[in-house]
Design an enzyme around this catalytic site. Sequence first.
Site, PDB file in Angstrom:
ATOM      1  CG  ASP A 141      -2.276   0.542   0.920  1.00  0.00           C
ATOM      2  OD1 ASP A 141      -2.218   1.592  -0.102  1.00  0.00           O
ATOM      3  OD2 ASP A 141      -3.224   0.454   1.527  1.00  0.00           O
ATOM      4  CD  GLU A 158     -19.734   6.102   5.150  1.00  0.00           C
ATOM      5  OE1 GLU A 158     -19.779   5.485   6.186  1.00  0.00           O
ATOM      6  OE2 GLU A 158     -20.713   6.229   4.547  1.00  0.00           O
TER       7      GLU A 158
END
Length: 735
Positions: free
Chosen positions: A259, A471
Amino acid sequence: MNSKRIENQVKGQDKGMKAEKTKEYRKRAEELVASMTLEEKVSQTLFGAAAIPRLGVKSYNWWNEALHGVARAGVATVFPQAIGMAAAFDEDLLQEVAEVISTEARAKFNMQQKYGDTDIYKGLTFWSPNVNIFRDPRWGRGHETYGEDPYLTSRLGVRFIEGMQGDDENYMKVAACAKHFAVHSGPENERHSFNAVVSKQDLFETYLPAFEACVREAKVETVMGAYNRTNGEPCCGSKTLLLNILREAWGFEGHVTSDCWAVKDFHEYHGVTNSALESAAMAMQNGCDLNCGNLFWYLTEAVNRGLVTQERLDEAVVNLMTTRMKLGLFDDPEKVPYSQISFAENDSRANDALSRKAARKSIVLLKNENDLLPLDKNKIHTIGIIGPNANNRRALVGNYEGTASRYYTISEGIQDYVGDEIRVVLSEGCHLFKKKVEGLGQENDRLSEVRGVCDMSDVVIACMGLDAGMEGEEGDAGNEYAGGDKPDLSLPGLQQEVLETIYESGKPVVLVLLSGSALAVTWADEHIPAILQGWYPGAEGGRAIAEILFGDYSPEGKLPVTFYRTTEELPAFTDYAMKNRTYRYMKQDALYPFGYGLSYTGFSLEKAKLSADVVCGGDAIRVKTTITNTGKVKGAETIQIYVKVNGEETPNPQLKGLKKVELAPGESQEVEMILDDRAFALRDENGDLVLEKGTCQVYVGTHQPDRRSCQLTGQMPEVLTVTVPETVVLEKCCI
C-alpha cells in the site's frame, strides 16, 4: 454430460491455455531481466517505473484505481459505490459492470498512449477490488468493500476480477488487485501503527476466504498488502501472509504491491525495523515486489550488503515484467485485441444505462408501511424534497471515484421524472453535519423553510445520511472526522431533529438514506412509514431512486451489512475477534439484518429438496427449489441458502449460496445451487477446516432464518437437515 460439467471443462481448457501463455511471458521476462543492471532492476520495483531505453522498456506508472469505475483520470462512467453493488446480491451484475469498467480503462489508456500521457492513474494495473471484511460499521473505508460476509465478498470479488481481467487466451484486459491483505478494517487513524491481533480460527474463517477465492478462482494478477501489522508482522513485509499463505499455500503467481508509503511505516510507526534500508529489505525479502512509495530505491544498497538476495530481486522484477507482458505492453498493439478499443467506448449512453441499472438493483427497501410506496403520480400535486443529501453530488459517488459527464442527485432525478406534472419544492433542511447552513446564520437556520415545504407538500422525501466527507480513508481531504471513521452510528448534525420536524407535519414521509455504511435509524424505523437505503448510488443515482419511488422498478436490494440498533452494542473498534460481530456471530436482534430487503411484489419458495441428506469429505449436494412471483408486478429476488452447523459455540447460520432470479407476475422458475463439502465445515482453533460429525441445518429462503428477518418479512425459510457421518479434516492450516 451435463452443461455444468461442460462449462467447467471449457473453463479448465481456457485456464490451461492461459497458463501456457503465462509460462511463455515469464520466460521472456526472465530473459529481459537477465539483461538489466542492478540499478535498472531496482528502478522497476517502484510504482513510477523508469524507462530503460536500451532494452526497449518504457516508463510505466503502476498506480491506478477502478473501485466502481475508472477513477482519478477524467471522465468515465461512475457506477454505484462497491457497497451498493454488493447490495444487489447479483454476481452477474458485478461481472457486467467490471467488463464495462475494463473496456473504458482500455479506451482511455489507448487514447492516453496516443498522446504520450503516462502519468499516474494512466496505466492498466488497477488496485481494485477491496475485499476486506466490513466487520465494524464505524470503519470509514467500509463502503469500498462488499460487506461483512466472507462468502458474499468472495463471490462478488471473483466475478469483478474476471470481468476486469477478461477472457482472451493471450492477453489480459487489465490487471485487477485484491486488497488490503490482510485483516484490515480500521481504525483508520491508527492504521500505520496498529497491530491486528487475530486467532487462526478467525483469520481463516473470516478474514482470508475472499482473498483465497480471488487468488485460486479468479487468478487475480495483483495482491496489495495492508498498512497494519497482523499478529505482529507488518502486512507488506509479512513472511506468514506473503510467502507461507499467498505463495506457498495458495500458489499465487502474480505480483504483490505495498500500500502507498506503507513500507516506511515499518520503522517510523511499527518499530519492527530501525531504518529505511531495513524496511525496504524486509518488504522485498518477504515477498513484496512493488513499492507504492520510494523506499525501494534502497534496494541497490540492500543487495550489495546482502540484506536482499539477487535471486529475490530478480524474481520480483520478473513478476512485474510478466504482468506487463500479459497486458501486451511489450507487443505490437496490432496483435493485442484490447488495443483496438476506441475512446468512443468511454462514457457511452449504454454505459450510463448500466450504471442506472446497477443503482436500481442496489437500492434496499427497508420499510414500507401500508404500501406507501410506490407513489402514485396521479394522486400527488406537490412533492417536498428535504435534507442535506437532496442535492448533494458527493453523496452520489463515495470515494475512489471518476468524473461523470452528468450527475443526477435525488432532487434532479425526481424533478426530471415528474416534469411539469407535479410541483417539486426543495429545502436543504440543514447542513450535513454542522449546526447551521450559513456562517452568519443562527443555529438550525433552515427549520422554518422545512416547515414551509412540509405545509405545501402532499408527500415529503427526506434525504438524509452521509457522504464521503464523513466516512472514508484516513487523510482524505475534507473528511469531517480526521481518521475517516465514524464516532457512532447516528445521523450527524441536525438531521435527526429535521427528520422529526418533517414527521410532526403529519404528511406522509419517505426517508431516503444515502450512506456507505449502516446507520442506527431506530427512531425512523418506529415513526417513518417508508425507508429506502440508497448507498452512494453513482452518477445516475437520482434517476434510479426516482424510478424506484414511483414504481417503474421494484426494489430488489439486500443488505450486505447488519444495521444495528445502537453504537453501544458494538464490541470495541480495535478488537478484531469476531465474537459478537456481524450477523454470523451476533446474539442480539438487528434493526435490519444482513440479507434483508423488501419488494413491491411477493415471492414464495416451495419444493426445496436436496440431492442427498448426507455429506462426507469430497461430496457436494445440489439444492433445488421453485420460486414464484406471487405479486402483481415484475420483480427480482435473491434466493439465499444459509447453513447452520449444529454444536456448541458454532456460528449462526451462514450464507453459502445465492442466486438472483427475475420473474413476471405469476411466473415460476426452478433453481439449482450446489453446496460443496466446505459449506458444512468450520475452522477450529488451530485453523484447520473440519467437517465435524453431527448434523447441519440448510435454510432455503430469501433472507436469513433469524427471528428479526422473519418478523420483518412474515416469511420463514424452508429447513432441511444434512448429516455428517464422520469427522474429516478437509484442510490443514498452512501456518
